[in-house]
Design a protein around this motif. Structure first.
Motif, PDB file in Angstrom:
ATOM      1  N   ILE A   2       0.388 -20.329 -10.743  1.00  0.00           N
ATOM      2  CA  ILE A   2      -0.950 -20.614 -10.238  1.00  0.00           C
ATOM      3  C   ILE A   2      -1.836 -19.371 -10.328  1.00  0.00           C
ATOM      4  O   ILE A   2      -2.966 -19.427 -10.814  1.00  0.00           O
ATOM      5  CB  ILE A   2      -0.884 -21.140  -8.793  1.00  0.00           C
ATOM      6  N   VAL A   3      -1.301 -18.252  -9.897  1.00  0.00           N
ATOM      7  CA  VAL A   3      -2.076 -17.014  -9.894  1.00  0.00           C
ATOM      8  C   VAL A   3      -2.400 -16.574 -11.325  1.00  0.00           C
ATOM      9  O   VAL A   3      -3.494 -16.084 -11.591  1.00  0.00           O
ATOM     10  CB  VAL A   3      -1.341 -15.909  -9.112  1.00  0.00           C
ATOM     11  N   SER A   4      -1.476 -16.772 -12.249  1.00  0.00           N
ATOM     12  CA  SER A   4      -1.735 -16.396 -13.643  1.00  0.00           C
ATOM     13  C   SER A   4      -2.909 -17.177 -14.221  1.00  0.00           C
ATOM     14  O   SER A   4      -3.788 -16.600 -14.878  1.00  0.00           O
ATOM     15  CB  SER A   4      -0.499 -16.642 -14.501  1.00  0.00           C
ATOM     16  N   VAL A   5      -2.946 -18.476 -13.959  1.00  0.00           N
ATOM     17  CA  VAL A   5      -4.033 -19.305 -14.478  1.00  0.00           C
ATOM     18  C   VAL A   5      -5.355 -18.947 -13.805  1.00  0.00           C
ATOM     19  O   VAL A   5      -6.386 -18.767 -14.469  1.00  0.00           O
ATOM     20  CB  VAL A   5      -3.708 -20.801 -14.291  1.00  0.00           C
ATOM     21  N   VAL A   6      -5.340 -18.801 -12.491  1.00  0.00           N
ATOM     22  CA  VAL A   6      -6.577 -18.505 -11.750  1.00  0.00           C
ATOM     23  C   VAL A   6      -7.103 -17.117 -12.112  1.00  0.00           C
ATOM     24  O   VAL A   6      -8.302 -16.952 -12.380  1.00  0.00           O
ATOM     25  CB  VAL A   6      -6.348 -18.638 -10.233  1.00  0.00           C
ATOM     26  N   MET A   7      -6.224 -16.119 -12.157  1.00  0.00           N
ATOM     27  CA  MET A   7      -6.668 -14.766 -12.479  1.00  0.00           C
ATOM     28  C   MET A   7      -7.169 -14.663 -13.919  1.00  0.00           C
ATOM     29  O   MET A   7      -8.156 -13.985 -14.189  1.00  0.00           O
ATOM     30  CB  MET A   7      -5.539 -13.761 -12.244  1.00  0.00           C
ATOM     31  N   GLY A   8      -6.498 -15.345 -14.838  1.00  0.00           N
ATOM     32  CA  GLY A   8      -6.961 -15.351 -16.218  1.00  0.00           C
ATOM     33  C   GLY A   8      -8.325 -15.989 -16.357  1.00  0.00           C
ATOM     34  O   GLY A   8      -9.193 -15.493 -17.083  1.00  0.00           O
ATOM     35  N   SER A   9      -8.527 -17.095 -15.650  1.00  0.00           N
ATOM     36  CA  SER A   9      -9.829 -17.763 -15.675  1.00  0.00           C
ATOM     37  C   SER A   9     -10.917 -16.888 -15.060  1.00  0.00           C
ATOM     38  O   SER A   9     -12.027 -16.785 -15.593  1.00  0.00           O
ATOM     39  CB  SER A   9      -9.763 -19.091 -14.927  1.00  0.00           C
ATOM     40  N   CYS A  10     -10.603 -16.249 -13.959  1.00  0.00           N
ATOM     41  CA  CYS A  10     -11.582 -15.374 -13.308  1.00  0.00           C
ATOM     42  C   CYS A  10     -11.897 -14.158 -14.163  1.00  0.00           C
ATOM     43  O   CYS A  10     -13.059 -13.739 -14.255  1.00  0.00           O
ATOM     44  CB  CYS A  10     -11.064 -14.932 -11.940  1.00  0.00           C
ATOM     45  N   TYR A  11     -10.892 -13.591 -14.784  1.00  0.00           N
ATOM     46  CA  TYR A  11     -11.113 -12.434 -15.647  1.00  0.00           C
ATOM     47  C   TYR A  11     -11.996 -12.819 -16.832  1.00  0.00           C
ATOM     48  O   TYR A  11     -12.919 -12.089 -17.191  1.00  0.00           O
ATOM     49  CB  TYR A  11      -9.772 -11.881 -16.122  1.00  0.00           C
ATOM     50  N   GLY A  12     -11.727 -13.974 -17.426  1.00  0.00           N
ATOM     51  CA  GLY A  12     -12.561 -14.458 -18.521  1.00  0.00           C
ATOM     52  C   GLY A  12     -13.981 -14.740 -18.074  1.00  0.00           C
ATOM     53  O   GLY A  12     -14.948 -14.414 -18.775  1.00  0.00           O
ATOM     54  N   ALA A  13     -14.134 -15.342 -16.896  1.00  0.00           N
ATOM     55  CA  ALA A  13     -15.474 -15.611 -16.370  1.00  0.00           C
ATOM     56  C   ALA A  13     -16.213 -14.313 -16.086  1.00  0.00           C
ATOM     57  O   ALA A  13     -17.413 -14.193 -16.348  1.00  0.00           O
ATOM     58  CB  ALA A  13     -15.378 -16.452 -15.098  1.00  0.00           C
ATOM     59  N   HIS A  14     -15.495 -13.345 -15.571  1.00  0.00           N
ATOM     60  CA  HIS A  14     -16.106 -12.052 -15.276  1.00  0.00           C
ATOM     61  C   HIS A  14     -16.643 -11.405 -16.547  1.00  0.00           C
ATOM     62  O   HIS A  14     -17.777 -10.925 -16.573  1.00  0.00           O
ATOM     63  CB  HIS A  14     -15.069 -11.146 -14.608  1.00  0.00           C
ATOM     64  N   TRP A  15     -15.859 -11.434 -17.615  1.00  0.00           N
ATOM     65  CA  TRP A  15     -16.310 -10.812 -18.869  1.00  0.00           C
ATOM     66  C   TRP A  15     -17.358 -11.649 -19.586  1.00  0.00           C
ATOM     67  O   TRP A  15     -18.028 -11.160 -20.482  1.00  0.00           O
ATOM     68  CB  TRP A  15     -15.133 -10.499 -19.775  1.00  0.00           C
TER      69      TRP A  15
END
Length: 146
Positions: free
Chosen positions: A25-38
């Motif tokens: 769960i954390v991998s998917v959420v953090m990856g999505s947030c990191y992509g959104a941030h960039w």
């Protein structure tokens, strides 16, 4: 950006409490947030500072990611992991032989690190909200009060 920072902070806290299946769960959420941030940061920099200094600021932001990674991975996380591994080693009353690496087991190895990163994400949220507050009048003049 502020919303992304809050989601990242909650995700890191969720990892720190060791719920079942947390890594997926954390991998998917953090990856999505990191992509959104960039995806958000370059347009926010362009909007706030204009085209004149965009190249320099964008390169500075691009450099911030590996610099932060070096500081956190190389210094902070490494020290916390080794500390927790030494505690586990002392609890098991085993001595470390030459060439044997310290090994830490369980979520305690990274829980403190995730807590630190969560606090940093909350600090980023506060800083983002300060930027929103300070630029609110400018956007009200540009686009009206709606």
């Amino acid at each position: 950006m502020a919303a992304v920072q809050v989601v990242m902070s909650c995700s890191l806290l969720y990892y720190a409490v060791n719920a079942p299946g947390v890594i997926y769960i954390v991998s998917v959420v953090m990856g999505s947030c990191y992509g959104a941030h960039w995806a958000i940061v370059p347009s926010a920099v362009l909007e706030l500072f204009g085209l004149k200094s965009f190249g320099a600021l964008y390169n500075f932001l691009t450099l911030a990611s590996p610099a932060g990674s070096l500081i956190f991975s190389g210094v902070i996380v490494n020290a916390i992991y080794d500390y927790e591994a030494k505690i586990q080693r002392a609890t098991n009353l085993n001595t470390l032989t030459d060439g044997e690496a310290l090994t830490c087991y369980g979520t305690i190895c990274y829980s403190i690190t995730c807590g630190i990163l969560s606090v940093l994400c909350l600090m980023a949220f506060v800083l983002s909200m300060i930027v929103v507050y300070r630029t609110k009048r400018v956007y009200a003049k540009l686009y009206g009060n709606s």
